[in-house]
Design an enzyme around this catalytic site. Structure first.
Site, PDB file in Angstrom:
ATOM      1  CB  SER A  68       5.689 -25.374  33.234  1.00  0.00           C
ATOM      2  OG  SER A  68       4.974 -25.963  32.619  1.00  0.00           O
ATOM      3  CG  ASP A  69       2.651 -26.668  36.280  1.00  0.00           C
ATOM      4  OD1 ASP A  69       3.670 -25.559  36.952  1.00  0.00           O
ATOM      5  OD2 ASP A  69       2.285 -26.095  35.763  1.00  0.00           O
TER       6      ASP A  69
END
Length: 102
Positions: A68-69
């Site tokens: 996600s990041d």
């Protein structure tokens, strides 16, 4: 990998660093050092207990992750992107579970 193919969703195998510690203490390797030493492409902490317990019990374990990041680039996934990407991950996981029962 096969369930991803059957679902038409790209699945990328990768070496990951799994730890129950998200923030390192002084003297501990950070994600950059872990990448350089071991080639781990990502860091996660949710499956650490799964892998540890499997190792202790002599069992096999695997996990399916959606990144996600990025701690490297600073890129962050939007809520909409997470919703869609995680949906794909769940579809692949459910297909894999169904294939396992065959």
């Amino acid at each position: 990998m096969e369930s991803g193919k059957e679902c038409g969703i790209e699945v990328k195998p990768a070496k990951i660093h799994s730890s129950d510690v998200f923030y390192s203490e002084p003297g501990m390797d950070g994600f950059r050092e872990i990448y350089e030493k071991h080639g781990c492409e990502c860091v996660e902490m949710e499956s650490f207990a799964l892998f540890h317990n499997a190792r202790v019990l002599g069992k096999k374990a695997a996990c399916l992750l959606t990144i996600s990041d990025s701690m490297v680039t600073g890129e962050k996934t939007s809520a909409k992107e997470r919703q869609e990407a995680f949906g794909n991950m769940m579809e692949v996981a459910l297909k894999a579970a169904a294939m396992r029962e065959d």
